[in-house]
Design a protein around this motif. Structure first.
Motif, mmCIF file in Angstrom:
data_model
loop_
_atom_site.group_PDB
_atom_site.id
_atom_site.type_symbol
_atom_site.label_atom_id
_atom_site.label_comp_id
_atom_site.label_asym_id
_atom_site.label_seq_id
_atom_site.Cartn_x
_atom_site.Cartn_y
_atom_site.Cartn_z
ATOM 1 N N UNK A 25 40.365 41.192 39.785
ATOM 2 C CA UNK A 25 40.291 39.737 39.783
ATOM 3 C C UNK A 25 39.253 39.239 38.787
ATOM 4 N N UNK A 26 38.107 39.956 38.693
ATOM 5 C CA UNK A 26 37.075 39.574 37.724
ATOM 6 C C UNK A 26 37.620 39.677 36.301
ATOM 7 N N UNK A 31 39.614 37.011 31.409
ATOM 8 C CA UNK A 31 40.660 36.810 30.417
ATOM 9 C C UNK A 31 41.091 35.342 30.375
ATOM 10 N N UNK A 32 41.211 34.726 31.555
ATOM 11 C CA UNK A 32 41.598 33.316 31.606
ATOM 12 C C UNK A 32 40.558 32.439 30.926
ATOM 13 N N UNK A 37 38.764 29.302 26.249
ATOM 14 C CA UNK A 37 37.793 29.077 25.167
ATOM 15 C C UNK A 37 38.508 29.166 23.812
ATOM 16 N N UNK A 38 39.367 30.190 23.682
ATOM 17 C CA UNK A 38 40.097 30.336 22.412
ATOM 18 C C UNK A 38 41.007 29.140 22.170
#
Length: 363
Positions: A25-26, A31-32, A37-38
Motif C-alpha cells: 500500500x505504501x 506511485x500515486x 507530481x509529474x
C-alpha cells in the motif's frame, strides 16, 4: 499482536508486526503521489498576454508564444518562466502615481537645459517585451535598467535644447529624439525590450515668477497660432469662391463675345446677300427695302395707293373681306360675304408710293 522477546541480557524487547500488505500500500501511495507530481508539473497554461520561456535543467531551450494549455517534461527536468510579453507596460519618469495620488520625484524630474536653465520634465515610457530570452538573461533588473536608460536619454536631449524651445514648440521634437536614443540603448545592450512610445506630460520651468512669465509667452504664441489658423481658414473659404466668380465672369464674357461675333457675321452675310441683289436690280431692291422697313416700323398701318395726280385710287380691300369672313366663321355666324363692297377705305394714309413702270406697286 504484540510479541515480547527475551534475551541473554535479561532485557525484554517488544516487536511490532505490520499488517499484511502494508508495504504494498505504501508503494502504491508513493506511485500515486509521484504521478500526481509529474502530472501537475508537466502541464502549464499560457495566458493571452503572456509568453513562456522553457528551461531544461536550468538552460533556456525554447519560447512558447501560443496561449492555452501546453505540455513539458516534469520538474526538475524542465521549468517554465512566464512573462507578460504581449502586454504594453508603462514606466513613469519624474513622478509616481500611487492609489490615485501623484507624487513628484524631484531627482528624476529636474534637469538642466542647453542654456543652463532648470526645467521640470515628466514623461511616460510605453514598452513591451520583444525577446523573452534577452529580457530574462541579458539584464538583471529590467525595470530599473529601463528607468535609468530613459532618464539618461531625456537628460541628454534636454541638455542640448534651449529652455524657450523646450517648453513651447519643441515638445514633439524632444519626444521623438528621446525615443530614438532610448531605442538605440535597448539595441546596444540587447535587452529584449521594445519601446512603443515616449510621451511628456509636462515640460515647464520650476514654480515661481519664471514659470508664470513663460506661461504668458506660451499663451501668446498659442493665440498667435489661433489667429493664423483663423485667417487661413478665411482664405480657404473665400479664395475658391472668388476663383469661381472670376471663372463665371470669364465664361460669361466669352459667351457674349461669341454671340456678338456670330451676330456680326450674320449681319455681314445678310448685307452681302442684299447687296448682291441690289447690284442686279437697284430700283426693285430699293423699293423692297422701303416696304419691308415700313412694315417693320408700322405693322398696323393701312396702305392707300394713289396715282401721281393726287386722286385716290379705289381698290378692292381683299384683306378686310378675308378678316371679316374669318371672324364670321369663328363666331358661328351663318351669313357669308356676298356682293361687292364700296371702294372707300376708312384707314388713314400711311404712305404713298408711285410705280416705276405703268403705275404698278408691290406690297
Amino acid at each position: 499482536m504484540e510479541v515480547y522477546q527475551g534475551g541473554l541480557d535479561g532485557r525484554t524487547r517488544k516487536t511490532v508486526e505490520l499488517p499484511p500488505g502494508f508495504w504494498k500500500k505504501v508503494a502504491i501511495g508513493a506511485v500515486v503521489v509521484l504521478v500526481l507530481i509529474i502530472g501537475y508539473t508537466s502541464f502549464y497554461t499560457v495566458e493571452e498576454q503572456e509568453q513562456a520561456a522553457i528551461l531544461t535543467f536550468g538552460k533556456y531551450t525554447a519560447t512558447q508564444e501560443e496561449p492555452g494549455l501546453h505540455f513539458k517534461l516534469p520538474y526538475p527536468i524542465q521549468q517554465v518562466v512566464k512573462v507578460p510579453a504581449n502586454l504594453t507596460q508603462k514606466l513613469q519618469i519624474g513622478y509616481r502615481e500611487e492609489s490615485g495620488q501623484i507624487r513628484t520625484v524631484e531627482e528624476e524630474a529636474l534637469m538642466i537645459t542647453g542654456d543652463e536653465n532648470i526645467v521640470h520634465a515628466d514623461a511616460v515610457v510605453e514598452w513591451k517585451i520583444s525577446d523573452v530570452r534577452a529580457y530574462l538573461y541579458n539584464i538583471e533588473d529590467p525595470e530599473r535598467f529601463l528607468r535609468n536608460a530613459a532618464s539618461s536619454a531625456i537628460r541628454s536631449v534636454i541638455g542640448s535644447t534651449k529652455l524657450d524651445y523646450a517648453i513651447t514648440d519643441g515638445k514633439t521634437v524632444i519626444q521623438t529624439e528621446v525615443k530614438q536614443k532610448l531605442e538605440e540603448l535597448m539595441r546596444q545592450y540587447d535587452t529584449g525590450i521594445f519601446i512603443s512610445d515616449v510621451k511628456f506630460q509636462d515640460i515647464e520651468p520650476p514654480e515661481g515668477e519664471v514659470q508664470q512669465a513663460f506661461k504668458e509667452v506660451t499663451n501668446a504664441r498659442e493665440e498667435k497660432n489661433t489667429k493664423i489658423n483663423q485667417a487661413q481658414r478665411y482664405v480657404n473659404d473665400r479664395l475658391p469662391k472668388a476663383r469661381g466668380e472670376a471663372q463665371a465672369l470669364i465664361e460669361s464674357a466669352e459667351a457674349e463675345k461669341r454671340s456678338r461675333i456670330l451676330n456680326a457675321e450674320g449681319d455681314v452675310a445678310k448685307f452681302n446677300a442684299i447687296y448682291a441683289e441690289y447690284v442686279k436690280n437697284p430700283s426693285v431692291t430699293k423699293e423692297r427695302l422701303v416696304l419691308e422697313t415700313l412694315e417693320r416700323i408700322l405693322p398696323n398701318a393701312k396702305i392707300i395707293i394713289t396715282d401721281g395726280s393726287g386722286n385716290t385710287v379705289q381698290y378692292l380691300p381683299l384683306d378686310q373681306l378675308l378678316n371679316r369672313s374669318g371672324s364670321g366663321k369663328s363666331g358661328g355666324s351663318s351669313g357669308s360675304a356676298s356682293g361687292s363692297s364700296s371702294g372707300s377705305s376708312s384707314g388713314a394714309a400711311s404712305g404713298t408710293t408711285s410705280g416705276a413702270t405703268g403705275g404698278g406697286t408691290e406690297q
